[in-house]
Each structure stands twice: as structure tokens, then as C-alpha cells.
Design an enzyme around this catalytic site. Structure first.
Site, PDB file in Angstrom:
ATOM      1  N   GLU A 121       0.841  -1.310   0.003  1.00  0.00           N
ATOM      2  CA  GLU A 121      -0.014  -0.288  -0.158  1.00  0.00           C
ATOM      3  C   GLU A 121       0.945   1.287   0.250  1.00  0.00           C
ATOM      4  OE1 GLU A 121      -1.994  -3.397   1.612  1.00  0.00           O
ATOM      5  OE2 GLU A 121      -0.061  -2.080   2.357  1.00  0.00           O
ATOM      6  N   ALA A 181       0.401 -12.414  -4.690  1.00  0.00           N
ATOM      7  CA  ALA A 181      -0.330 -13.103  -3.607  1.00  0.00           C
ATOM      8  C   ALA A 181      -0.836 -12.118  -2.764  1.00  0.00           C
ATOM      9  CB  ALA A 181       0.302 -14.209  -3.105  1.00  0.00           C
ATOM     10  N   TYR A 182      -0.183 -11.099  -2.282  1.00  0.00           N
ATOM     11  CA  TYR A 182      -0.405 -10.047  -1.302  1.00  0.00           C
ATOM     12  C   TYR A 182      -1.449  -9.356  -1.751  1.00  0.00           C
ATOM     13  CZ  TYR A 182       0.142  -5.898   1.698  1.00  0.00           C
ATOM     14  OH  TYR A 182      -0.115  -5.259   2.581  1.00  0.00           O
ATOM     15  N   HIS A 183      -1.465  -8.907  -3.530  1.00  0.00           N
ATOM     16  CA  HIS A 183      -2.742  -8.022  -3.736  1.00  0.00           C
ATOM     17  C   HIS A 183      -3.862  -8.841  -4.102  1.00  0.00           C
ATOM     18  CE1 HIS A 183      -0.706  -4.312  -3.489  1.00  0.00           C
ATOM     19  NE2 HIS A 183       0.481  -4.982  -4.017  1.00  0.00           N
ATOM     20  N   ARG A 241      -1.771  -5.812   5.191  1.00  0.00           N
ATOM     21  CA  ARG A 241      -2.483  -6.877   5.476  1.00  0.00           C
ATOM     22  C   ARG A 241      -1.828  -7.800   6.265  1.00  0.00           C
ATOM     23  NH1 ARG A 241      -3.816 -10.196   0.069  1.00  0.00           N
ATOM     24  NH2 ARG A 241      -4.780 -11.457   1.598  1.00  0.00           N
TER      25      ARG A 241
END
Length: 396
Positions: A283, A297-299, A330
Site C-alpha cells: 500500500e 499473492a499479497y494483492h 495486510r
């Protein structure tokens, strides 16, 4: 005395001293363990800064010297060798009584510098702020892994078993100075080839990380000597010319030190076939040093938060560890992992880290420099790798 001036004075004294030793103060050195403390421990390879000849087992020996601390006050201090019974160690003792300000728990992890100026007269400096420590290390191109030993402040070519490989690398250099990534790759290749222990990236990644870092320091200093040795020997036409070169060298040393740990960790993760993204964007354009298993994967909001892991890499972290707290939204409320070459942090700071859910990842040999009552909180590099592998296995 101003913070910066202490680091500058320590650097200047080291540059002109006959012999220089530095180490991070362990919890044992500062008395934070609460047990009997005989003084600041000095590693055996550095004994020459204390005594001309090594001690003999079965005998103790000592001598008195004068140490000027922080360029402000002097103490009549004792250099001691303990060789009786089970002991076989060198220590610096007697610091002028209980009023000596620096061997206290809050100085755990501070950088101790001992400089031999002349026979039986020394300078001592304690650098406790991270900016002080990094200024001194950067000036001499050191990483935290290069401490607890005598240090070379004059940039000479190393005389050791790796010379042939280093000289071969130097002979193939073109005019441009290698990038930090090229330097790290070359250091790993040389260390793997000379010692034929590449498999340690699986079996002992903690030791491998230290070995690669130390090799890169040797290689970097050798490159500097090749590039600048003749110019420095022949002198400068003006002060301005000297300042330009000095700033160029210092900036390059800072750049190398800042990236070296990241490069070697990436190589260890590659060797262990771990999926990761380096400098992934989260972010607000924030960039954790490592994100597992990937930026994608994070998004992906369908990807479970429980299978995301972030790792920051900071060579020293006495002050800067708080910078990692908000690198990935996250992962708020989850453990935040921080790999460092810092040797020793106070109990108070480790308790603050635990409160913020920061887990230190430290090469296994360095853990003994941390307070004994807090060592069970620290992860080795090997333990972190196993944790990531297990988490990524669950995600498949």
C-alpha cells in the site's frame, strides 16, 4: 558532545591509530545478564592489541594502561588474560569504578572501539546511536559481521587464503567500479569456490550468510585498493580534490553496506527454492525488503493473510527497527520478521520489539551476544527458512 562529533572523532582516531579493535557490546559485557562480569571480552585473534605475546594456559597475566574515553576522560584500565582452570580468555577490566557510564544494560549492542595510540596509551569510544555506529562502519567499509576483530583502517589488500581468487577477480575488472549486486555475486562465487561448501546454503544458512558477508568486505576493500591506492599514495593537488574522492568512497561504502545483506539473503532464498518478491510494492508504494510468496499473492484478496510473510533486512537495527511496522497493511496484527547482523540489543528494546510483534532473525553465532533471558525469542536464519517453506507448502 554532539552525537555526530563522537563518531567523527572515533573515525579520525582509528585512521591514525597503530591498531584498532571494535565489537558490539554483548549483554555479558554490559552486565545485563546479572551474573559476575570480568570486563569486556576481546576475541583471541585480536589479542595483539592487548599483549605482544599470547597468554599461557595455567597462568593469568595483566598489565595497566591508560584509556582516554570519548576524548573526554581517562581511566587506569587493566588488560587481563585468564588462563587458569577452564578459562582461556582476554578481557578489559577496571574502568574507574561504578561511575563509568558505558557498561550498563542500555549500552548492550553499542559499538565499542579500542584504538592503540602508543605503548600503554589507548583511545576508547562507545557509539550507541545507530547513526553513530553506521557512520563508523561505513567509513571503513565494514558490516556488523566484520567486527569483534582487529580492523584494517588503511585499505590494504587482504593477505589470506582467498588472495588468488580475489586477485583473479581484480585482474578482470574494467574501469567502472562494480555495482553492489556484482560485488555480492563475486563474493559468493569466490567463497563457494575457495571453500567448496556451497551446500551450506541448505545445511547451515546462518554460517553461510556470515561467510559471504565477510568475503564481500575483503573483496570490496581489495577493489578500493586497486582503484584508489596509487592516487592516495601519490597525494592530491588540492583539498577539494581530496574531499571529492573521500565523499565518493564513503557514499559507495554506504551503498554497499545497505544492499549487501539483501543480496545475500536473496541468494539463500534462491538456493532453498523459496518463492519471494524483493522490494514488492504494497500500500502507498511501501516496499518491504522481502514478501513471501509474491507481490501478486499479497494483492490477491482471496489469498489468505495467514500465508503471507514479510521480512525486513537491516544490517543494524538499534533505532531503525520501527521503520518496518507499517510496511504491509495486510500483516497488521501478525509477526513482522527482521533479519539483522546487529550483535546485541538491550532487554528494554527487545521487550518493546515483542510488544510490536517484531521477531528478530539473527545468524545463529550472533545470538549469544543478546540477553540470555530473551534469546528464545530470536529466530535463526535456518528456522525462518523452514517456517517459510512450511507455509508455502500449505499454500500449494
Amino acid at each position: 558532545m554532539e552525537t555526530e562529533s563522537i563518531a567523527v572523532q572515533a573515525t579520525e582516531a582509528a585512521s591514525t591509530g597503530q591498531m584498532v579493535f571494535c565489537k558490539f557490546l554483548s549483554s555479558n559485557d554490559t552486565g545485563e545478564t546479572g551474573g559476575h562480569q570480568a570486563g569486556i571480552y576481546v576475541s583471541k585473534p585480536a589479542l595483539k592489541i592487548l599483549f605482544e605475546e599470547p597468554g599461557e594456559r595455567g597462568q593469568n597475566k595483566d598489565k595497566r594502561v591508560t584509556v582516554k574515553w570519548q576524548n573526554e576522560f581517562e581511566t587506569s584500565t587493566r588488560f587481563s588474560y585468564y588462563g587458569r582452570g577452564t578459562r582461556n580468555e582476554y578481557r578489559i577490566t577496571n574502568f574507574g569504578g561504578r561511575d563509568f557510564p558505558f557498561l550498563r544494560p542500555e549500552y548492550t549492542g553499542a559499538l565499542f572501539i579500542l584504538i592503540k595510540n602508543m605503548k600503554d596509551y589507548y583511545y576508547g569510544f562507545i557509539l550507541n546511536a545507530e547513526e553513530e555506529i553506521n557512520f563508523f562502519l561505513d567509513t571503513f567499509g565494514l558490516s556488523p559481521a566484520d567486527t569483534n576483530r582487529l580492523i584494517d583502517t588503511r585499505g590494504t589488500v587482504p593477505q589470506n587464503a582467498e588472495n588468488d581468487a580475489i586477485n583473479n577477480f581484480l585482474s578482470r575488472l574494467i574501469s567502472d567500479f562494480p555495482t553492489s549486486e556484482e560485488m555480492s555475486v563475486a563474493a559468493r562465487n569466490i567463497q563457494n569456490m575457495v571453500f567448496n561448501n556451497e551446500s551450506m546454503v541448505f545445511t547451515n544458512p546462518d554460517r553461510k550468510l556470515i561467510d559471504w558477508t565477510e568475503m564481500e568486505y575483503q573483496l570490496f576493500r581489495a577493489v578500493e585498493h586497486k582503484k584508489y591506492g596509487a592516487l592516495i599514495t601519490n597525494g592530491f593537488k588540492s583539498v577539494e580534490e581530496f574531499i571529492v574522492l573521500a565523499n565518493q568512497v564513503l557514499n559507495r561504502r554506504k551503498s554497499r553496506a545497505g544492499k549487501s545483506l539483501e543480496h545475500h539473503l536473496a541468494a539463500i532464498f534462491d538456493g532453498n527454492k523459496i518463492r519471494y518478491a524483493a522490494q514488492a510494492v504494497t500500500e502507498e508504494n511501501k516496499k518491504p525488503d522481502f514478501l513471501f510468496p509474491s507481490q501478486e499473492a499479497y494483492h490477491d484478496r482471496c489469498f489468505p493473510d495467514s500465508r503471507l510473510i514479510s521480512l525486513a533486512a537491516k544490517t543494524t537495527c538499534k533505532d531503525r527497527w520501527r521503520q518496518i511496522l507499517n510496511e504491509a497493511d495486510r500483516l497488521r496484527g501478525k509477526a513482522k520478521y527482521l533479519c539483522t547482523l546487529q550483535q546485541g540489543i538491550s532487554v528494554a528494546q527487545m521487550d518493546e520489539m515483542q510488544k510490536e510483534q517484531v521477531v528478530l532473525v539473527v545468524p545463529e553465532p550472533y545470538i549469544q551476544s543478546y540477553p540470555e533471558t530473551r534469546r528464545d525469542r530470536i529466530w535463526t536464519v535456518k528456522k525462518f527458512i523452514e517456517y517459510v517453506k512450511e507455509t508455502e507448502k500449505e499454500a500449494v
